[in-house]
Write a protein that holds these residues in place. Sequence first.
Motif, PDB file in Angstrom:
ATOM      1  N   UNK A  37       0.854  -1.187   0.000  1.00  0.00           N
ATOM      2  CA  UNK A  37       0.000   0.000   0.000  1.00  0.00           C
ATOM      3  C   UNK A  37       0.889   1.235   0.000  1.00  0.00           C
ATOM      4  N   UNK A  38       0.684   2.108  -0.992  1.00  0.00           N
ATOM      5  CA  UNK A  38       1.446   3.354  -1.070  1.00  0.00           C
ATOM      6  C   UNK A  38       0.726   4.427  -0.252  1.00  0.00           C
ATOM      7  N   UNK A  39       1.462   5.108   0.620  1.00  0.00           N
ATOM      8  CA  UNK A  39       0.923   6.226   1.399  1.00  0.00           C
ATOM      9  C   UNK A  39       1.337   7.536   0.730  1.00  0.00           C
ATOM     10  N   UNK A  40       0.360   8.358   0.365  1.00  0.00           N
ATOM     11  CA  UNK A  40       0.629   9.712  -0.121  1.00  0.00           C
ATOM     12  C   UNK A  40       0.378  10.653   1.044  1.00  0.00           C
ATOM     13  N   UNK A  45       4.574  17.596   8.457  1.00  0.00           N
ATOM     14  CA  UNK A  45       3.234  17.519   9.029  1.00  0.00           C
ATOM     15  C   UNK A  45       3.157  18.117  10.425  1.00  0.00           C
ATOM     16  N   UNK A  46       1.929  18.464  10.776  1.00  0.00           N
ATOM     17  CA  UNK A  46       1.649  18.869  12.156  1.00  0.00           C
ATOM     18  C   UNK A  46       1.767  17.627  13.037  1.00  0.00           C
ATOM     19  N   UNK A  47       2.090  17.796  14.317  1.00  0.00           N
ATOM     20  CA  UNK A  47       2.249  16.623  15.195  1.00  0.00           C
ATOM     21  C   UNK A  47       1.035  15.691  15.186  1.00  0.00           C
ATOM     22  N   UNK A  48      -0.175  16.231  15.194  1.00  0.00           N
ATOM     23  CA  UNK A  48      -1.371  15.376  15.213  1.00  0.00           C
ATOM     24  C   UNK A  48      -1.526  14.580  13.909  1.00  0.00           C
ATOM     25  N   UNK A  54       1.210   7.561  11.549  1.00  0.00           N
ATOM     26  CA  UNK A  54       1.928   6.464  12.206  1.00  0.00           C
ATOM     27  C   UNK A  54       0.959   5.403  12.712  1.00  0.00           C
ATOM     28  N   UNK A  55      -0.182   5.850  13.288  1.00  0.00           N
ATOM     29  CA  UNK A  55      -1.194   4.913  13.773  1.00  0.00           C
ATOM     30  C   UNK A  55      -1.780   4.114  12.606  1.00  0.00           C
ATOM     31  N   UNK A  56      -2.086   4.812  11.521  1.00  0.00           N
ATOM     32  CA  UNK A  56      -2.634   4.147  10.344  1.00  0.00           C
ATOM     33  C   UNK A  56      -1.639   3.121   9.806  1.00  0.00           C
ATOM     34  N   UNK A  57      -0.372   3.507   9.755  1.00  0.00           N
ATOM     35  CA  UNK A  57       0.668   2.609   9.259  1.00  0.00           C
ATOM     36  C   UNK A  57       0.747   1.348  10.116  1.00  0.00           C
ATOM     37  N   UNK A 172     -12.881  10.327  12.014  1.00  0.00           N
ATOM     38  CA  UNK A 172     -13.423   9.001  12.322  1.00  0.00           C
ATOM     39  C   UNK A 172     -12.594   8.331  13.407  1.00  0.00           C
ATOM     40  N   UNK A 173     -13.201   7.386  14.084  1.00  0.00           N
ATOM     41  CA  UNK A 173     -12.520   6.647  15.140  1.00  0.00           C
ATOM     42  C   UNK A 173     -11.693   5.532  14.504  1.00  0.00           C
ATOM     43  N   UNK A 174     -10.403   5.762  14.353  1.00  0.00           N
ATOM     44  CA  UNK A 174      -9.545   4.786  13.695  1.00  0.00           C
ATOM     45  C   UNK A 174      -9.180   3.620  14.600  1.00  0.00           C
ATOM     46  N   UNK A 175      -9.573   3.693  15.861  1.00  0.00           N
ATOM     47  CA  UNK A 175      -9.376   2.542  16.745  1.00  0.00           C
ATOM     48  C   UNK A 175     -10.325   1.421  16.342  1.00  0.00           C
ATOM     49  N   UNK A 176     -11.381   1.780  15.599  1.00  0.00           N
ATOM     50  CA  UNK A 176     -12.355   0.796  15.118  1.00  0.00           C
ATOM     51  C   UNK A 176     -12.274   0.672  13.598  1.00  0.00           C
TER      52      UNK A 176
END
Length: 192
Positions: A37-40, A45-48, A54-57, A172-176
């Motif tokens: 999967x390529x990330x664009x 970036x801003x810290x958030x 990083x979480x998505x990765x 969105x809640x990426x924990x879910x």
Amino acid sequence: MDLHLSGAGNFYGPILCLAAQFLRWGTLLNAEEKKRIFFSMPGKMRPEDDILIRDFRSRMEAMGYEVVFYERKEYRNFGQVGHIRTLISGCHGVIVFGLKQLEIKQGVFRPSTNEREVWCQKWLPTPWNEIVMGMALMAGLPVLLVKDDEINLGLFDGKISEVFMSVLSTNEDFKKLEENKKFLQWCGQVER
């Protein structure tokens, strides 16, 4: 009977051709090979936003995907767009992070036309997002847009709808994530 030539110019018949094709596919589509999967994403970036990516990765890697990206420290002096195309061509899907990169406090879009718009407090993503999305869509790859709700121009416009494109909000809640219907549909396209 059709003639078949090897890369060296040697003839081999339909059975050998089929076997060679199977062996080539077998090495390309090895059951243990991870989908890439390529990330664009923006170069800075801003810290958030950095935390979000990083979480998505880590979630994508935990699901068995290999994440590919082109960081600023890897930028070349020549052939940057061609390098992105090469990276994307080896991937099975693309995630585009449409994050706040350019703030327009006040401006005019399409001046001197009948579609003139006055903009106040408008946000735009990195222009590289549009280039990557165009390459991915031209290659027929599934694209997942993870975008800030305030970004709504170009391919980030909510009116744009493509077969291979899904959209998630950064709110969105990426924990879910593994339960998100749009995300799961995109994953289904990647796995085809």
